[in-house]
Design a protein around this motif. Structure first.
Motif, PDB file in Angstrom:
ATOM      1  N   ILE A 461       4.375  -1.752  -6.179  1.00 48.70           N
ATOM      2  CA  ILE A 461       4.029  -0.998  -4.976  1.00 48.70           C
ATOM      3  C   ILE A 461       3.818   0.460  -5.387  1.00 48.70           C
ATOM      4  O   ILE A 461       4.678   1.064  -6.026  1.00 48.70           O
ATOM      5  CB  ILE A 461       5.153  -1.075  -3.916  1.00 48.70           C
ATOM      6  N   THR A 462       2.683   1.021  -5.012  1.00 48.62           N
ATOM      7  CA  THR A 462       2.343   2.377  -5.455  1.00 48.62           C
ATOM      8  C   THR A 462       2.479   3.427  -4.361  1.00 48.62           C
ATOM      9  O   THR A 462       2.655   4.614  -4.654  1.00 48.62           O
ATOM     10  CB  THR A 462       0.894   2.407  -5.973  1.00 48.62           C
ATOM     11  N   CYS A 463       2.379   3.010  -3.082  1.00 48.24           N
ATOM     12  CA  CYS A 463       2.397   3.996  -1.993  1.00 48.24           C
ATOM     13  C   CYS A 463       2.735   3.290  -0.685  1.00 48.24           C
ATOM     14  O   CYS A 463       2.324   2.147  -0.474  1.00 48.24           O
ATOM     15  CB  CYS A 463       1.031   4.683  -1.894  1.00 48.24           C
ATOM     16  N   ILE A 464       3.506   3.987   0.176  1.00 44.69           N
ATOM     17  CA  ILE A 464       3.819   3.472   1.514  1.00 44.69           C
ATOM     18  C   ILE A 464       3.647   4.611   2.508  1.00 44.69           C
ATOM     19  O   ILE A 464       4.147   5.715   2.293  1.00 44.69           O
ATOM     20  CB  ILE A 464       5.262   2.928   1.594  1.00 44.69           C
ATOM     21  N   LYS A 465       2.927   4.349   3.602  1.00 52.26           N
ATOM     22  CA  LYS A 465       2.756   5.345   4.654  1.00 52.26           C
ATOM     23  C   LYS A 465       3.077   4.705   6.009  1.00 52.26           C
ATOM     24  O   LYS A 465       2.780   3.517   6.225  1.00 52.26           O
ATOM     25  CB  LYS A 465       1.319   5.880   4.672  1.00 52.26           C
ATOM     26  N   CYS A 473       3.560   0.270   9.317  1.00 51.73           N
ATOM     27  CA  CYS A 473       3.387   0.999   8.051  1.00 51.73           C
ATOM     28  C   CYS A 473       2.405   0.222   7.194  1.00 51.73           C
ATOM     29  O   CYS A 473       2.110  -0.953   7.460  1.00 51.73           O
ATOM     30  CB  CYS A 473       4.718   1.177   7.325  1.00 51.73           C
ATOM     31  N   VAL A 474       1.892   0.875   6.166  1.00 53.96           N
ATOM     32  CA  VAL A 474       0.981   0.229   5.236  1.00 53.96           C
ATOM     33  C   VAL A 474       1.495   0.445   3.827  1.00 53.96           C
ATOM     34  O   VAL A 474       1.956   1.538   3.474  1.00 53.96           O
ATOM     35  CB  VAL A 474      -0.467   0.763   5.385  1.00 53.96           C
ATOM     36  N   SER A 475       1.458  -0.588   3.017  1.00 58.59           N
ATOM     37  CA  SER A 475       1.878  -0.507   1.609  1.00 58.59           C
ATOM     38  C   SER A 475       0.696  -0.818   0.710  1.00 58.59           C
ATOM     39  O   SER A 475      -0.110  -1.703   1.007  1.00 58.59           O
ATOM     40  CB  SER A 475       3.022  -1.486   1.330  1.00 58.59           C
ATOM     41  N   ALA A 476       0.580  -0.069  -0.386  1.00 55.23           N
ATOM     42  CA  ALA A 476      -0.493  -0.283  -1.367  1.00 55.23           C
ATOM     43  C   ALA A 476       0.112  -0.789  -2.663  1.00 55.23           C
ATOM     44  O   ALA A 476       1.249  -0.436  -3.012  1.00 55.23           O
ATOM     45  CB  ALA A 476      -1.247   1.009  -1.606  1.00 55.23           C
ATOM     46  N   SER A 477      -0.661  -1.588  -3.390  1.00 56.15           N
ATOM     47  CA  SER A 477      -0.118  -2.214  -4.592  1.00 56.15           C
ATOM     48  C   SER A 477      -1.157  -2.316  -5.700  1.00 56.15           C
ATOM     49  O   SER A 477      -2.366  -2.294  -5.451  1.00 56.15           O
ATOM     50  CB  SER A 477       0.394  -3.618  -4.257  1.00 56.15           C
ATOM     51  N   CYS A 478      -0.632  -2.462  -6.921  1.00 54.89           N
ATOM     52  CA  CYS A 478      -1.509  -2.685  -8.072  1.00 54.89           C
ATOM     53  C   CYS A 478      -2.146  -4.062  -8.060  1.00 54.89           C
ATOM     54  O   CYS A 478      -3.005  -4.353  -8.904  1.00 54.89           O
ATOM     55  CB  CYS A 478      -0.715  -2.504  -9.367  1.00 54.89           C
ATOM     56  N   ASP A 479      -1.717  -4.926  -7.138  1.00 52.05           N
ATOM     57  CA  ASP A 479      -2.340  -6.255  -7.062  1.00 52.05           C
ATOM     58  C   ASP A 479      -3.683  -6.226  -6.341  1.00 52.05           C
ATOM     59  O   ASP A 479      -4.331  -7.266  -6.164  1.00 52.05           O
ATOM     60  CB  ASP A 479      -1.399  -7.266  -6.408  1.00 52.05           C
ATOM     61  N   GLY A 480      -4.106  -5.016  -5.883  1.00 51.58           N
ATOM     62  CA  GLY A 480      -5.413  -4.879  -5.247  1.00 51.58           C
ATOM     63  C   GLY A 480      -5.401  -5.069  -3.753  1.00 51.58           C
ATOM     64  O   GLY A 480      -6.470  -5.180  -3.143  1.00 51.58           O
ATOM     65  N   LEU A 496      -5.542  -5.924   3.446  1.00 53.15           N
ATOM     66  CA  LEU A 496      -6.799  -5.332   2.996  1.00 53.15           C
ATOM     67  C   LEU A 496      -6.968  -5.675   1.522  1.00 53.15           C
ATOM     68  O   LEU A 496      -6.098  -5.338   0.699  1.00 53.15           O
ATOM     69  CB  LEU A 496      -6.774  -3.813   3.162  1.00 53.15           C
ATOM     70  N   ASN A 497      -8.045  -6.337   1.171  1.00 50.96           N
ATOM     71  CA  ASN A 497      -8.302  -6.733  -0.216  1.00 50.96           C
ATOM     72  C   ASN A 497      -9.273  -5.753  -0.859  1.00 50.96           C
ATOM     73  O   ASN A 497     -10.477  -5.778  -0.583  1.00 50.96           O
ATOM     74  CB  ASN A 497      -8.876  -8.151  -0.264  1.00 50.96           C
ATOM     75  N   ALA A 498      -8.737  -4.904  -1.721  1.00 52.78           N
ATOM     76  CA  ALA A 498      -9.548  -3.846  -2.326  1.00 52.78           C
ATOM     77  C   ALA A 498     -10.166  -4.261  -3.654  1.00 52.78           C
ATOM     78  O   ALA A 498     -11.070  -3.597  -4.161  1.00 52.78           O
ATOM     79  CB  ALA A 498      -8.696  -2.593  -2.528  1.00 52.78           C
ATOM     80  N   ASN A 499      -9.650  -5.327  -4.267  1.00 55.02           N
ATOM     81  CA  ASN A 499     -10.158  -5.809  -5.563  1.00 55.02           C
ATOM     82  C   ASN A 499     -10.089  -4.761  -6.656  1.00 55.02           C
ATOM     83  O   ASN A 499     -10.928  -4.717  -7.562  1.00 55.02           O
ATOM     84  CB  ASN A 499     -11.606  -6.315  -5.412  1.00 55.02           C
ATOM     85  N   THR A 500      -9.102  -3.886  -6.570  1.00 58.06           N
ATOM     86  CA  THR A 500      -8.828  -2.904  -7.620  1.00 58.06           C
ATOM     87  C   THR A 500      -7.386  -2.456  -7.449  1.00 58.06           C
ATOM     88  O   THR A 500      -6.796  -2.638  -6.374  1.00 58.06           O
ATOM     89  CB  THR A 500      -9.766  -1.683  -7.525  1.00 58.06           C
ATOM     90  N   GLN A 501      -6.796  -1.923  -8.471  1.00 54.50           N
ATOM     91  CA  GLN A 501      -5.443  -1.386  -8.335  1.00 54.50           C
ATOM     92  C   GLN A 501      -5.474  -0.209  -7.365  1.00 54.50           C
ATOM     93  O   GLN A 501      -6.176   0.769  -7.598  1.00 54.50           O
ATOM     94  CB  GLN A 501      -4.909  -0.936  -9.695  1.00 54.50           C
ATOM     95  N   VAL A 502      -4.726  -0.307  -6.283  1.00 50.93           N
ATOM     96  CA  VAL A 502      -4.709   0.738  -5.259  1.00 50.93           C
ATOM     97  C   VAL A 502      -3.545   1.684  -5.550  1.00 50.93           C
ATOM     98  O   VAL A 502      -2.394   1.250  -5.655  1.00 50.93           O
ATOM     99  CB  VAL A 502      -4.580   0.146  -3.851  1.00 50.93           C
ATOM    100  N   TRP A 503      -3.849   2.982  -5.652  1.00 54.47           N
ATOM    101  CA  TRP A 503      -2.819   3.967  -6.007  1.00 54.47           C
ATOM    102  C   TRP A 503      -2.378   4.818  -4.825  1.00 54.47           C
ATOM    103  O   TRP A 503      -1.239   5.272  -4.773  1.00 54.47           O
ATOM    104  CB  TRP A 503      -3.336   4.881  -7.127  1.00 54.47           C
ATOM    105  N   THR A 504      -3.264   5.049  -3.884  1.00 54.56           N
ATOM    106  CA  THR A 504      -2.926   5.896  -2.745  1.00 54.56           C
ATOM    107  C   THR A 504      -3.510   5.311  -1.473  1.00 54.56           C
ATOM    108  O   THR A 504      -4.617   4.761  -1.470  1.00 54.56           O
ATOM    109  CB  THR A 504      -3.490   7.326  -2.930  1.00 54.56           C
ATOM    110  N   VAL A 505      -2.744   5.426  -0.391  1.00 55.01           N
ATOM    111  CA  VAL A 505      -3.221   5.003   0.917  1.00 55.01           C
ATOM    112  C   VAL A 505      -2.811   6.048   1.943  1.00 55.01           C
ATOM    113  O   VAL A 505      -1.743   6.650   1.843  1.00 55.01           O
ATOM    114  CB  VAL A 505      -2.645   3.610   1.285  1.00 55.01           C
TER     115      VAL A 505
END
Length: 618
Positions: A461-465, A473-480, A496-505
């Motif tokens: 998990i890289t970011c939580i807002k 709340c929303v959590s972002a992850s390196c799983d894309g 949300l499927n970003a298909n890339t490692q997500v670092w910030t949300v």
């Protein structure tokens, strides 16, 4: 619009917190006794001693490796490092105009050291390990007069140069088993070396000082002792006794008006020594190794720089250390600004959490937890606590004024805690970890309680807002993926499927959009209610980006591995302003609540304060 467009307006830099403490002799006091001069990455900072105001010299394309100031202060010279095979630039600055006077190219990959002649006619430059040359430049013509190998093939690398105090035609170079007095012959256009004779001693010289009368050369060595050489004959006249050896070597050396020696060692000890028998007269321990000593005026006051990126002020009479400047030495991992405030912010780097004042650019508090790393932090909305996530699987909360521990959650996750935030009500905490779990915690007067542990993500998990109403709340992850969570039922609402490692949300202030950034170098707008992709913007040329949105939602800011800070118009999706003064990857960005100040942090430990170009109309 091109990402590297040169016609985009620049963001105004207001101040920086940082000091490249590992540059040898990188701290200087200008002869006017009013300004400190020191490097920070690509930039040279001129800081007024009295009130701390800063000016910046920009012109280097890579990190500054050495600095020298001429005797009258008319010129500043600085050298840089560069990439393998490229020429490393030397810049001579006109101090009065704060402009570039000359750019000199000769040395490969690194400029190791610089020194001005006493009458400011010449500048001597020393190349680094892969260059190995010493050169003399005519300052008026801006051309090299001559060059020569800095040391014999049988010797090691040359590390430093020092000019005579009275003679424009004599200077000294020193390094690993090399100590040479050079004489400049203008008629032949050559410099003639004379090797100093130190008998059977084998030494690496870190620093050199020549007394005011040009009688003796004093050398500080990696062995922790001193050599005293007669400048005229080149013969060793004295060597400091074993009992006065300095741990981890002598890194910095200055001769004060009385003739005594100020000595900075690799272990962080600052000493005052006799110049006759090298007896230690006074000592003060500092944090980490001393790399610079700068005298102010006649030496009644002096400044000391250390590898801990700290600057101390000393009075010669009482010899007491006054810490006047601090900064991080490692990459800043996270930054947060107190809710509703434009004055206080906190950063974490390595084992430290530091609280800063924006207006004064000073450190207000430091919290250190030895031997562990703080991955991220969050200032609680009521301002009564600083939440932090640590590599030892702990969550801790500290009092923001005293640093007193207020809460410790042992083994909060199975792996390192990598993301953390708190609700506006300050009654709940949400944390994320390296194994991809999101935990929801309740705070109460007696302690804490785990409400729910989820397994929605499969990687870090890289970011939580959190939304402003504390309901989602929303959590972002390196799983894309990014997952929107219901904070009442603790269930997933959208993925949300970003298909890339997500670092910030980030939530847009009106909370109908979410924007994300990741390894694909793009900024993506998402619809909160249907998880649809609304827009993608090419944000940088390399790597990931940090993101923050202004309070009014009209603009957002990005910064990442390309070292460029960009301000974007949210609706138009275009860059309005660019800041290009970072020397390393940008690791964090925050816009103050008044929309007037922007704070960014770097992988080199530096903190930059910018004037936000779109202030609120209120």
């Amino acid at each position: 619009m091109s990402l590297d467009s040169t016609d985009v307006p620049q963001i105004e830099l207001e101040a920086v917190i940082g000091f490249t403490g590992h540059v040898p002799s990188g701290l200087w006091v200008h002869p006017d006794s009013e300004h400190l001069i020191y490097p920070l990455g690509h930039t040279i900072i001129l800081k007024t001693i009295k009130d701390g105001k800063q000016e910046f010299l920009h012109g280097h394309t890579n990190n500054v490796s050495c600095i020298s100031v001429s005797k009258s202060g008319s010129y500043i010279a600085s050298g840089q490092v560069d990439f393998l095979g490229f020429e490393a630039k030397v810049i001579i600055w006109d101090y009065a105009q704060r402009t570039i006077y000359a750019q000199l190219l000769l040395h490969k990959e690194k400029v190791e050291a610089l020194a001005f002649s006493p009458n400011e006619k010449y500048l001597v430059s020393l190349g680094g390990q892969h260059d190995g040359r010493v050169a003399v430049w005519n300052i008026e013509t801006k051309r090299a007069i001559c060059e020569s190998p800095a040391s014999a093939r049988s010797a090691g690398q040359c590390l430093t140069v020092q000019y005579s105090n009275t003679n424009d035609y004599i200077f000294v170079s020193a390094g690993s088993e090399t100590l040479v007095v050079w004489r400049l012959d203008l008629f032949t256009g050559r410099i003639e070396p004379k090797k100093c004779q130190i008998g059977k001693l084998r030494r690496t010289v870190n620093c050199v000082e020549i007394d005011q009368d040009d009688q003796f050369i004093f050398c500080g060595t990696t062995s922790g002792d001193f050599l005293k050489i007669n400048l005229e004959s080149g013969f060793l006249t004295d060597c400091s006794p074993v009992k006065t050896k300095f741990s981890l070597g002598v890194n910095a050396l200055k001769i004060v008006k009385s003739g005594k020696l100020l000595v900075g060692s690799g272990c962080g000890m600052l000493s005052l020594c006799s110049h006759t028998n090298f007896k230690i007269l006074k000592q003060v321990p500092l944090e980490k190794g001393v790399t610079s000593i700068a005298l102010r005026g006649e030496g009644h006051q002096f400044f000391v720089g250390t590898k801990a990126a700290q600057i101390y002020r000393f009075s010669y009479d009482d010899f007491k250390a006054d810490l006047i400047s601090t900064s991080h030495t490692d990459a800043v991992k996270d930054i947060d600004i107190a809710f509703g405030s434009s004055e206080i912010f906190a950063t974490c780097s390595g084992e430290d959490i530091r609280v800063w004042c924006i207006g004064r650019h000073t450190e207000l508090l430091r919290i250190t937890v030895p031997n562990v790393t703080c991955n991220c932090l969050h200032i609680m909305a009521d301002g009564h606590g600083i939440l932090s996530a640590w590599s030892d699987k702990k969550i801790q909360m500290f009092a923001p004024e005293s640093g007193r521990p207020m809460l410790v959650i042992e083994d909060a996750h199975r792996m390192s805690v990598t993301a953390i935030t708190g609700t506006r009500s300050c009654k709940r905490i949400i944390s994320g970890s390296g194994e991809g779990q999101v935990h929801f915690w309740e705070l109460h007067p007696g302690g804490h309680r785990l409400l729910k542990a989820t397994r929605g993500h499969t990687a870090t998990i890289t970011c939580i807002k959190i939304k402003s109403d504390d309901k989602e709340c929303v959590s972002a992850s390196c799983d894309g993926t990014c997952i929107i969570w219901d904070l009442k039922q603790f269930v997933s609402l959208q993925t949300l499927n970003a298909n890339t490692q997500v670092w910030t949300v980030c939530y847009h202030p009106e909370e109908y959009h979410i924007i994300t950034s990741g390894n694909d170098r793009k900024i993506t707008y998402w619809g909160v209610y249907d998880s649809s992709t609304i827009r993608k913007l090419e944000a940088s040329q390399s790597g990931s980006n940090s993101v923050d949105i202004s309070q009014d939602g009209k603009h957002f800011v990005t910064g990442g591995d390309d070292k460029q800070l960009k301000v974007w118009d949210y609706n138009e999706g275009v860059v309005t302003h660019v800041g290009m003064l970072h020397s390393s990857s940008i690791t964090g960005i925050k816009i103050c609540s008044n929309n007037r100040t922007l704070i960014s942090t770097g992988a080199d430990g530096a903190i930059y304060q910018w004037r936000f170009p779109h202030p609120s109309s209120s």
